[in-house]
Design a protein around this motif. Sequence first.
Motif, short mmCIF file in Angstrom:
data_model
loop_
_atom_site.label_atom_id
_atom_site.label_comp_id
_atom_site.label_asym_id
_atom_site.label_seq_id
_atom_site.Cartn_x
_atom_site.Cartn_y
_atom_site.Cartn_z
N ILE A 90 34.63 60.95 35.99
CA ILE A 90 34.35 59.96 34.95
C ILE A 90 34.49 58.55 35.50
N ARG A 91 35.51 58.34 36.33
CA ARG A 91 35.73 57.02 36.91
C ARG A 91 34.53 56.57 37.74
N LYS A 92 33.97 57.47 38.51
CA LYS A 92 32.79 57.14 39.31
C LYS A 92 31.58 56.87 38.43
N MET A 93 31.44 57.67 37.36
CA MET A 93 30.31 57.51 36.45
C MET A 93 30.34 56.16 35.74
N ARG A 94 31.55 55.64 35.48
CA ARG A 94 31.68 54.40 34.71
C ARG A 94 31.20 53.17 35.47
N MET A 113 43.16 34.39 34.88
CA MET A 113 42.03 33.48 35.04
C MET A 113 40.73 34.28 35.02
N ILE A 114 39.65 33.59 34.77
CA ILE A 114 38.35 34.25 34.63
C ILE A 114 37.96 34.97 35.92
N LYS A 115 38.28 34.40 37.06
CA LYS A 115 37.92 35.06 38.33
C LYS A 115 38.62 36.41 38.44
N GLU A 116 39.84 36.54 37.88
CA GLU A 116 40.56 37.80 37.91
C GLU A 116 39.99 38.79 36.88
N ILE A 117 39.66 38.28 35.69
CA ILE A 117 39.13 39.15 34.63
C ILE A 117 37.79 39.74 35.04
N VAL A 118 36.89 38.90 35.52
CA VAL A 118 35.55 39.37 35.89
C VAL A 118 35.60 40.20 37.17
N GLY A 119 36.49 39.84 38.08
CA GLY A 119 36.55 40.54 39.36
C GLY A 119 37.37 41.82 39.35
N GLU A 120 38.14 42.06 38.29
CA GLU A 120 39.02 43.24 38.25
C GLU A 120 38.28 44.56 38.42
N PRO A 121 37.10 44.77 37.79
CA PRO A 121 36.39 46.04 38.02
C PRO A 121 36.07 46.31 39.48
N LEU A 122 35.80 45.25 40.24
CA LEU A 122 35.51 45.43 41.67
C LEU A 122 36.74 45.93 42.41
N LYS A 123 37.92 45.45 42.03
CA LYS A 123 39.15 45.89 42.68
C LYS A 123 39.46 47.35 42.34
N HIS A 125 37.16 49.76 41.55
CA HIS A 125 36.16 50.71 42.03
C HIS A 125 35.82 50.58 43.51
N PHE A 126 36.07 49.42 44.10
CA PHE A 126 35.67 49.23 45.49
C PHE A 126 36.81 48.56 46.27
N PHE A 127 36.75 48.70 47.58
CA PHE A 127 37.70 48.04 48.47
C PHE A 127 36.97 46.86 49.12
N LEU A 128 37.08 45.70 48.48
CA LEU A 128 36.37 44.51 48.95
C LEU A 128 37.36 43.42 49.32
N LYS A 129 36.94 42.57 50.22
CA LYS A 129 37.75 41.41 50.57
C LYS A 129 37.72 40.39 49.43
N ASP A 130 38.72 39.54 49.39
CA ASP A 130 38.79 38.52 48.34
C ASP A 130 37.57 37.61 48.36
N LEU A 174 29.68 45.33 38.00
CA LEU A 174 29.49 46.58 38.75
C LEU A 174 28.02 46.99 38.84
N LYS A 175 27.15 46.15 38.28
CA LYS A 175 25.71 46.42 38.27
C LYS A 175 25.39 47.76 37.60
N PRO A 176 25.79 47.90 36.34
CA PRO A 176 25.56 49.16 35.62
C PRO A 176 24.09 49.33 35.23
N LYS A 177 23.78 50.53 34.78
CA LYS A 177 22.44 50.83 34.29
C LYS A 177 22.40 50.88 32.76
N PHE A 178 23.55 51.17 32.15
CA PHE A 178 23.61 51.42 30.71
C PHE A 178 24.77 50.63 30.11
N LEU A 179 24.49 49.88 29.04
CA LEU A 179 25.51 49.08 28.37
C LEU A 179 25.57 49.46 26.89
#
Length: 338
Positions: A90-94, A113-123, A125-130, A174-179
Motif C-alpha cells: 500500500i505504501r508503494k501504491m500511494r 515550514m512549507i519546505k518541510e510540509i511539501v517535502g515530507e512525502p519525498l523523505k 518514499h525516497f532517499f534523496l539529498k536535501d 510525488l507526481k501521482p496519477k490519481f487525486l
Amino acid sequence: MSSEELMAKVENLKKYFPVRGGIFQRVLGYVKAIDGISFGIRRNEIFGLVGETGCGKTTLGRVILRLIEPTAGKIYFEGSEITSLNRKQIRKMRQSMQIIFQDPYSSLHPRKMIKEIVGEPLKIHFFLKDSEIKERVLETLYAVGLSEEHMYRYPHEFSGGQRQRIAIARALILKPKFLVLDEPTSALDVSVQARVLKLLQDLQREFSLTYLFITHNMSVIEYMSDRVAVMYLGKIVEMAPREELFVNTLHPYTISLFSAIPVPDPEVRRRRIVLKGEVPSPFNPPAGCRFNTRCPLTQPMCKEVEPELSEIGENHFVACHYQEKSKVMMEEIPVSER
C-alpha cells in the motif's frame, strides 16, 4: 468500458462502522456509510461525486485510497486489485494515489515550514539529498503559483487560498496519477474558489491527472466534472456524463438538488423543490428506496423494493422505479406541495 481505460474502479464496495454500547461495549448495529457501490473512473477524467452532507462521499474517497479499510467489496487501481495489499504494498501504491483534504489549515502541520510540509512525502518514499528535495519542492511550488520565498514560512502566515495551494503542492510532489479532492474549495471565499478551481484544471491537463472530485456544490460539479455520480445515504442514485445529467436529469433527488442551484440574476426566479423531512440515519436506513421518506413521488413499491442502478441510456444510470416518468411527475407537483 475496458479495464485499460480505467484508472480506478470499485465493485460492490461497502463500509460499515460498528456502533457499540452498554457496559461491555457490544456491537448494537452498524452505520452503513457506503452500502454496495460500483463504478469506474477513466484515465485523465474528472469524476464528480456530489451529495448532501453525511451521504458518505468523503468516506468513499478515503476507502478508495485505503485510508479507511473497506468492510466488503473490491477496489482496483490501474487494473490491479488493491483491497488485499499489505502495508508495504500500500505504501508503494500511494506514490500514485494522493488526497487533498477539505480544510487547508488543519491538514497542514502548524509548526513546520512549507519546505518541510511539501517535502515530507519525498523523505518518506525516497532517499534523496536535501538539495534534491529543495529543488523538487521549489519546482512544485512554482507549479501551484507560489515562489521560493514561501518555502520558509509557516501555515498561519498564509491566506486560505494559499494554504490550499500548499496542500495541492504536497499532493503533487510525488507526481501521482490519481487525486481524491475532498471538497477542496468549500472552506474558501467564492473569488478564491474560482482561482483554485482553475488551477486544478490546469494541473490536471498539464500532468495528465485523474480526479475524484467530491463536493456538495452542484455549480462546481458543472464547471469541473466530465462525469458525475449523485450519492444519497450510502448509495449512488444517478450517474451520467455532465452534459447528459444537467440536461436530462431523471432521479427525483437529483432534480431537487438542481432546483437549489442559485441563479445569478435577480430578475430570474427558479421554482425550488423543497424536500420534506430530514435525511434518515445510515444506522437505520429505510427499506426499499432510501429516498422514499422524502421523495414526493413515493409509491408503495418504493417502500418495499430497492431499485437497482440501471443503465437507461448511453452511460446514464439511474436507481429509481419511476425514472421514465419522474421528471414529468416532479414538474406536475403543485407549488404548495414543494
